[in-house]
Structure formats: C-alpha cells, structure tokens
Design an enzyme around this catalytic site. Structure first.
Site, short mmCIF file in Angstrom:
data_model
loop_
_atom_site.label_atom_id
_atom_site.label_comp_id
_atom_site.label_asym_id
_atom_site.label_seq_id
_atom_site.Cartn_x
_atom_site.Cartn_y
_atom_site.Cartn_z
CG ASP A 170 -25.47 -28.22 6.71
OD1 ASP A 170 -25.14 -29.36 6.71
OD2 ASP A 170 -26.06 -27.64 5.46
CG HIS A 230 -21.69 -29.79 3.07
ND1 HIS A 230 -21.44 -28.42 3.92
CD2 HIS A 230 -22.92 -30.11 3.28
CE1 HIS A 230 -22.86 -28.15 4.15
NE2 HIS A 230 -23.58 -29.09 3.62
CG HIS A 290 -26.79 -28.83 0.27
ND1 HIS A 290 -27.19 -27.53 1.08
CD2 HIS A 290 -26.15 -29.60 1.39
CE1 HIS A 290 -27.08 -27.75 2.21
NE2 HIS A 290 -26.44 -28.96 2.59
CD GLU A 314 -25.14 -33.24 1.83
OE1 GLU A 314 -24.30 -32.85 2.70
OE2 GLU A 314 -26.34 -33.09 1.78
ZN LIG Z 1 -25.63 -29.47 4.15
#
Ligand SMILES: [Zn+2]
Length: 133
Positions: free
Chosen positions: A93, A81, A83, A23
């Site tokens: 999150d 960010h 995924h 990530e």
């Molecule tokens: Zn996440």
C-alpha cells in the site's frame, strides 16, 4: 486535515468489505476545501488481482473513473480498499501511496476503518469525520 465522509458512504464500503473474500477497492470522489477532503461519491472498481491480500485497479477502469469525475466536476480525492486483517497500510500500500498521493481509506471486514496519507514520505493518519446525510 480531515476526511469528511457521509455515514451512508462509509456504510456501503464497510458492508461490501464484510461480504467479500477478496479485497474490495475503489475511488472516493469529491472536493478539497480548507485542507479537508470531502467525499461526495463512492465508486467501486474491480480488484484485478482477485486477492485477499492485495488489490490493483485496471488502468482502463481508472481512466473511466477519472473521466466520470471530470464530467461531474469532482476530483479523485481518495482511494479506498479493504483488508481481511486490520486497516493499516501494508508495504505494498505504501508503494501505491507514492503513486496515488491522495487520501487512502482502508477498512477491514469487521467494521474498522482508518485513513492515511503520505507526507514527506511518511504515512500519516488522517482524521475521519463521519457525518449524517
Ligand atoms: Zn492494503
């Protein structure tokens, strides 16, 4: 509320996410105006966890980014960010969103993206408006 981001800024995040096996993450710096969040700069940070399913930013790196934003007269208006599956906030999150109550931009490695904010302890979708620079 809208998240207003330049195409080139979104593009660079999406490209990095495509090329990464972990990530990716960082901060969106900018301003809030009339309830909208306007991104003026994108700052990449390291994913301290080096993980494909989670991210964490080193507190020292956060301090540096916040100092830099301060110098530039910008606010940390968002966190982004990636995924490796869809751009939906994970349980982890949502915990992070309780600490960082700004807009969270999540992208995946296929060019999808979404923005979210925690309001009244519920995740709400934020409209992303991509503008040409
Ligand atoms: Zn996440």
């Amino acid at each position: 509320m809208r998240l207003i981001i330049k195409y080139e800024h979104l593009f660079i995040i999406l490209e990095k996410a495509k090329d990464s096996r972990i990530e990716i993450c960082g901060f969106l710096l900018g301003k809030q105006k009339d309830g909208d969040v306007i991104v003026e700069e994108v700052i990449f940070t390291k994913n301290k966890l080096n993980s494909s399913t989670a991210f964490e930013i080193d507190p020292l790196e956060i301090v540096k980014v916040l100092d830099y934003a301060d110098e530039k007269g910008l606010e940390p208006v968002g966190i982004f960010h990636s995924h490796l599956c869809g751009p939906i906030p994970s349980e982890r999150d949502i915990k992070g969103m309780k600490l960082w109550r700004n807009v969270w931009l999540i992208v995946d490695n296929k060019g999808n993206y979404g923005a979210f904010i925690l309001e009244d302890e519920k995740v709400k979708k934020v409209h992303v408006e991509v503008i040409q620079s």
